[in-house]
Design a protein around this motif. Structure first.
Motif, PDB file in Angstrom:
ATOM      1  N   SER A  62       0.842  -1.204   0.000  1.00  0.00           N
ATOM      2  CA  SER A  62       0.000   0.000   0.000  1.00  0.00           C
ATOM      3  C   SER A  62       0.872   1.248   0.000  1.00  0.00           C
ATOM      4  N   GLY A  63       0.344   2.292  -0.535  1.00  0.00           N
ATOM      5  CA  GLY A  63       0.993   3.582  -0.425  1.00  0.00           C
ATOM      6  C   GLY A  63       2.145   3.808  -1.378  1.00  0.00           C
ATOM      7  N   ILE A  64       2.291   2.955  -2.401  1.00  0.00           N
ATOM      8  CA  ILE A  64       3.362   3.222  -3.350  1.00  0.00           C
ATOM      9  C   ILE A  64       2.811   3.853  -4.612  1.00  0.00           C
ATOM     10  N   GLY A  65       1.533   4.182  -4.615  1.00  0.00           N
ATOM     11  CA  GLY A  65       0.988   4.919  -5.750  1.00  0.00           C
ATOM     12  C   GLY A  65       0.616   4.044  -6.928  1.00  0.00           C
ATOM     13  N   LYS A  66      -0.013   2.893  -6.643  1.00  0.00           N
ATOM     14  CA  LYS A  66      -0.445   2.046  -7.755  1.00  0.00           C
ATOM     15  C   LYS A  66      -1.589   2.713  -8.515  1.00  0.00           C
ATOM     16  N   THR A  67      -2.480   3.369  -7.764  1.00  0.00           N
ATOM     17  CA  THR A  67      -3.569   4.096  -8.409  1.00  0.00           C
ATOM     18  C   THR A  67      -3.008   5.215  -9.286  1.00  0.00           C
ATOM     19  N   THR A  68      -1.948   5.848  -8.765  1.00  0.00           N
ATOM     20  CA  THR A  68      -1.293   6.902  -9.535  1.00  0.00           C
ATOM     21  C   THR A  68      -0.852   6.389 -10.896  1.00  0.00           C
ATOM     22  N   LEU A  69      -0.338   5.153 -10.905  1.00  0.00           N
ATOM     23  CA  LEU A  69       0.123   4.588 -12.166  1.00  0.00           C
ATOM     24  C   LEU A  69      -1.037   4.484 -13.162  1.00  0.00           C
ATOM     25  N   LEU A  70      -2.192   4.034 -12.665  1.00  0.00           N
ATOM     26  CA  LEU A  70      -3.351   3.937 -13.556  1.00  0.00           C
ATOM     27  C   LEU A  70      -3.761   5.312 -14.067  1.00  0.00           C
ATOM     28  N   LYS A  71      -3.710   6.300 -13.166  1.00  0.00           N
ATOM     29  CA  LYS A  71      -4.085   7.645 -13.597  1.00  0.00           C
ATOM     30  C   LYS A  71      -3.083   8.204 -14.595  1.00  0.00           C
ATOM     31  N   LEU A  72      -1.818   7.791 -14.466  1.00  0.00           N
ATOM     32  CA  LEU A  72      -0.817   8.217 -15.446  1.00  0.00           C
ATOM     33  C   LEU A  72      -1.121   7.592 -16.805  1.00  0.00           C
ATOM     34  N   ILE A  73      -1.495   6.303 -16.786  1.00  0.00           N
ATOM     35  CA  ILE A  73      -1.815   5.640 -18.049  1.00  0.00           C
ATOM     36  C   ILE A  73      -3.058   6.265 -18.675  1.00  0.00           C
ATOM     37  N   GLY A  74      -4.042   6.616 -17.814  1.00  0.00           N
ATOM     38  CA  GLY A  74      -5.271   7.203 -18.329  1.00  0.00           C
ATOM     39  C   GLY A  74      -5.136   8.664 -18.715  1.00  0.00           C
ATOM     40  N   GLY A  75      -3.953   9.245 -18.484  1.00  0.00           N
ATOM     41  CA  GLY A  75      -3.748  10.627 -18.881  1.00  0.00           C
ATOM     42  C   GLY A  75      -4.327  11.635 -17.922  1.00  0.00           C
ATOM     43  N   GLN A  76      -4.729  11.189 -16.717  1.00  0.00           N
ATOM     44  CA  GLN A  76      -5.265  12.150 -15.760  1.00  0.00           C
ATOM     45  C   GLN A  76      -4.153  12.869 -15.018  1.00  0.00           C
ATOM     46  N   LEU A  77      -2.993  12.237 -14.942  1.00  0.00           N
ATOM     47  CA  LEU A  77      -1.832  12.872 -14.348  1.00  0.00           C
ATOM     48  C   LEU A  77      -0.744  12.910 -15.409  1.00  0.00           C
ATOM     49  N   VAL A  78       0.123  13.893 -15.314  1.00  0.00           N
ATOM     50  CA  VAL A  78       1.189  14.045 -16.299  1.00  0.00           C
ATOM     51  C   VAL A  78       2.511  13.688 -15.627  1.00  0.00           C
ATOM     52  N   PRO A  79       3.302  12.787 -16.225  1.00  0.00           N
ATOM     53  CA  PRO A  79       4.556  12.380 -15.590  1.00  0.00           C
ATOM     54  C   PRO A  79       5.615  13.474 -15.708  1.00  0.00           C
ATOM     55  N   ASP A  80       6.621  13.389 -14.817  1.00  0.00           N
ATOM     56  CA  ASP A  80       7.706  14.357 -14.885  1.00  0.00           C
ATOM     57  C   ASP A  80       8.713  13.968 -15.951  1.00  0.00           C
ATOM     58  N   SER A  81       8.835  12.666 -16.209  1.00  0.00           N
ATOM     59  CA  SER A  81       9.724  12.247 -17.278  1.00  0.00           C
ATOM     60  C   SER A  81       9.193  10.931 -17.847  1.00  0.00           C
ATOM     61  N   GLY A  82       9.699  10.565 -19.001  1.00  0.00           N
ATOM     62  CA  GLY A  82       9.259   9.324 -19.616  1.00  0.00           C
ATOM     63  C   GLY A  82       7.949   9.503 -20.343  1.00  0.00           C
ATOM     64  N   GLU A  83       7.448   8.378 -20.908  1.00  0.00           N
ATOM     65  CA  GLU A  83       6.225   8.507 -21.685  1.00  0.00           C
ATOM     66  C   GLU A  83       5.370   7.256 -21.561  1.00  0.00           C
ATOM     67  N   VAL A  84       4.092   7.433 -21.871  1.00  0.00           N
ATOM     68  CA  VAL A  84       3.152   6.321 -21.869  1.00  0.00           C
ATOM     69  C   VAL A  84       2.546   6.248 -23.262  1.00  0.00           C
ATOM     70  N   LEU A  85       2.664   5.082 -23.894  1.00  0.00           N
ATOM     71  CA  LEU A  85       2.087   4.914 -25.224  1.00  0.00           C
ATOM     72  C   LEU A  85       0.865   4.020 -25.128  1.00  0.00           C
ATOM     73  N   PHE A  86      -0.244   4.484 -25.682  1.00  0.00           N
ATOM     74  CA  PHE A  86      -1.441   3.648 -25.770  1.00  0.00           C
ATOM     75  C   PHE A  86      -1.652   3.344 -27.240  1.00  0.00           C
ATOM     76  N   ASP A  87      -1.522   2.085 -27.612  1.00  0.00           N
ATOM     77  CA  ASP A  87      -1.637   1.685 -29.008  1.00  0.00           C
ATOM     78  C   ASP A  87      -0.721   2.531 -29.898  1.00  0.00           C
TER      79      ASP A  87
END
Lengths: 260, 271, 156
Positions: free
Chosen positions: B43-68
């Protein structure tokens, strides 16, 4: 704490304030300046007018009646000493139209509808309903914020008019029916002194401005809530405090421009 | 099919921090099409955050997420909304709209995004509700449902638009064993029946191991292990992973919050 | 999603708001709906207008026939010029009519009292834009008291 630290923290909170204002502005921009969707937007708007307008009507009407009656009673006891109790009509009507109508309605609105809006949106945020809308490719600003904003801006001037009309009726009850001021002179002096542009239009301008401010603050506080029960209760309090202060300050400003 | 060779979601060298706290430091993972991919971690390591990053609700500080193949965070707003119509997310709380009944909740996205007639929408909604076993609860409002039923209703809503990918945020948290079993069965069956790509974020080891095709374990801002459930069970040399999988109280993840030496603090308190 | 009841309540809410608006406009502010073609304008110059204001009533024998629509100072004569808007129904005032600034009660509002003059064959009726020359300015209380004291002094 050293002086430098204090100055630094003062600067930081000033920057935070400006950033908060910017976020609030962006939220309003995103909600309001979009092409409206007539078919899907109208039912949402109607429902929100019901929630913020119709449900605030009782408190506004009852308060208006009592404030009009109290105003007339207090005014009468003062005016009768100068033998000018006929001027009660304009006194009641002008106080209500120029000040009490818009201001008290805005304060009641902030307490009744504003706090409810903050709590509702805060709850939607903390239960992830807003995120959920976003993930469904629906803009929450458009779906949730915009109808509530427009409902507030439409409802509040109407509520202020109702408040004023009922208040004048309350003044009539006390002045004419109870204290026995002549019916004809009460109304004719009242009518001679109230002016359409100066008083009624300004009443509408004031209450529209208050509507924008109160609804905006309420929506922003809900939208920016820290998503837990403590955060929601604090945001609700903040809504009432901040919008009341904003209404009073803005009232002074508008009064200075209109009548100063 | 050839397109199955490329993964649906690719997370590359993602870095994210909230304030001064680093949540992710350079993590990469891929989510293959039509499979159940699980992301586990304490708990508390931000797993939900990861989903929100994939969904584009949060913007990462570095790196990228590709959907299709498309970058989620550099896409325009309308492109992002198009992508989101192809993915959906099941929130931990269910996040049903409290001011409408279950039927309208499920119908919501259909009404918003399609021009279908009310009759067809009715049919589609009842089908989805039937699939999660809640057709009888269509007229209830969310507050009248139990937590497990709310999550099932939310699942029906999540698959209403027939997305390609469903992200499950802690689907098993706080459920009784029966609801948990129901949800495990539903996720597995729906994924297969609709050929869904599923991403399950959870810390419920047993349930996840039973449905996942591939598992990532995240801890300390990094991916500490990856592989099929069997591979992970066999990786006995990874102490941190073993502690997590077997739920041992002390190990590489210390039981004690970092503090001064105990005896020293006691002595200071007395003096 | 929307119940019929909510729609009806919202509709009534809007109607009540509109009713309050109309009530305030017509009952309280008593807006004259008459347009400019149902009224005409007269002018008059006074030595002193006292507390006369725009929208003060113009009365004949106590009956309101129009209102003051404009007050300005003539830049060359340095005298106040008052423009009145009079209802078209009352268009039979002879040129010899006189205007006085009167006060309702001791401390009341000031208004214009119009006294119709005599009618003769060669006397025309006042038309739009005409000027009434026979005027009496406002009584200024301070002047009256001054005169009173002066006359008291003479009596001694």
């Amino acid at each position: 704490m050293g002086l430098v630290d204090r100055i630094a923290s003062l600067g930081r909170s000033a920057i935070d304030m400006v950033a908060g204002l910017g976020r609030a502005g962006l939220m309003l921009w995103g909600a309001v300046f979009r092409v409206p969707r007539i078919r899907k937007g109208t039912p949402l708007l109607v429902k929100q007018i019901y929630v913020v307008g119709v449900q605030s009507m009782v408190i506004v009407l009852v308060s208006g009646l009592f404030i009009g009656m109290v105003l007339a009673l207090q005014g009468y006891t003062i005016l009768v000493d100068f033998g000018t109790e006929e001027s009660l009509g304009p006194m009641v009507a002008l106080s209500l139209l120029r000040e009490l109508g818009p201001v008290v309605t805005a304060l009641l609105f902030a307490g009744r509808a504003g706090s409810a809006l903050t709590a509702e949106i805060g709850l939607m945020k903390s239960t992830e309903q807003l995120s959920s809308l976003e993930m469904m490719a629906i803009d929450p600003l458009r779906q949730v914020i915009a109808p509530r904003f427009w409902a507030g801006v439409i409802s509040m001037p109407l509520l202020a008019l109702m408040f004023t009309a009922v208040g004048i009726f309350g003044g009539h009850l006390v002045g004419v029916e109870w204290k026995g001021i002549d019916h004809g002179s009460f109304w004719s002096i009242l009518q001679a002194s109230v002016e359409w542009r100066q008083d009624i239009v300004n009443c509408l301008i004031k209450s529209t401005a208050f509507a924008v401010v109160v609804t905006w603050i309420a929506l922003y506080r809900g939208y920016q809530v820290i998503p837990n029960p403590e955060g929601i209760s604090r945001a609700t309090t903040q809504t009432v405090v901040q919008s009341s202060l904003a209404v009073l300050a803005l009232d002074f400003l508008l009064t200075a421009i209109m009548f100063g | 099919m050839t397109q199955h060779s490329t993964p649906l979601v690719e997370v590359r060298n993602l870095g994210f921090r909230r304030g001064s706290r680093v949540i992710y430091d350079d993590i990469s993972l891929t989510i293959p099409r039509g499979k159940v991919t699980a992301i586990m971690g304490p708990s508390g390591i931000g797993k939900t955050t990861l989903l929100k990053l994939i969904g584009g609700q949060l913007v990462p500080d570095s790196g990228e997420v590709l959907f299709d193949g498309q970058n989620v965070h550099s896409a325009s707003r309308s492109q992002l909304f198009e992508m989101r119509k192809r993915m959906s997310m099941l929130f931990q709380s269910g996040a049903l709209f409290t001011d409408m009944n279950v039927f309208d909740n499920v119908a919501f996205a259909l009404r918003e995004h399609t021009q279908l007639s009310e009759e067809i929408i009715r049919t589609l909604v009842l089908m989805k509700l039937e699939a999660v076993g809640l057709r009888g609860a269509a007229d209830l409002v969310p507050n009248e449902l139990s937590g497990g039923m709310q999550r099932r209703a939310a699942l029906a809503r999540a698959i209403a638009l027939e997305p390609e990918m469903v992200m499950y945020d802690e689907p098993f948290a706080g459920q009784d064993p029966i609801s948990m079993g129901v949800l495990v069965k539903l996720i597995r069956e729906l994924s297969h029946a609709l050929n869904l790509t599923s991403v399950v974020v959870s810390h419920d080891v047993a349930e996840v191991m039973s449905i996942a095709d591939y598992v990532y374990v995240i801890a300390e801002k990094q991916v500490i292990a990856r592989g099929t459930p069997d591979e992970l069970r066999g990786a006995t040399d990874n102490a941190q992973l073993m502690q997590f999988l077997q739920g041992e109280p002390d190990g590489p993840v210390p039981f004690h919050f970092p503090a001064k030496d105990f005896s020293e603090e006691l002595a200071n308190g007395a003096g | 999603m929307l119940t019929r009841k909510i729609e009806i309540l919202v509709g009534s809410f809007l109607l009540v708001g509109l009713a309050a608006f109309l009530l305030l406009v017509f009952k309280v502010a008593n807006v004259d709906v008459q347009s400019s073609d149902s009224s005409y304008q007269l002018k008059a110059t006074f030595s002193n207008i006292g507390g006369l204001k725009v929208r003060s009533p113009v009365k004949v024998g106590g009956v309101v026939v129009g209102r003051v629509s404009d007050i300005e100072l003539d830049p060359t004569l340095l005298e106040p010029v008052v423009t009145m808007t009079i209802d078209k129904r009352f268009n039979q005032f002879p040129e010899t009519s006189s205007l006085a600034i009167l006060t309702s009660g001791l401390l009341g509002e000031q208004f214009l009292g119009l006294t119709p003059g005599f009618v003769d064959d060669d006397i025309a009726m006042l038309k739009d834009g005409d000027v009434i020359s026979d005027t009496h300015g406002a009584l200024v209380l301070e002047d009256l008291i001054g005169q009173f004291l002066y006359s008291m002094g003479e009596d001694k």
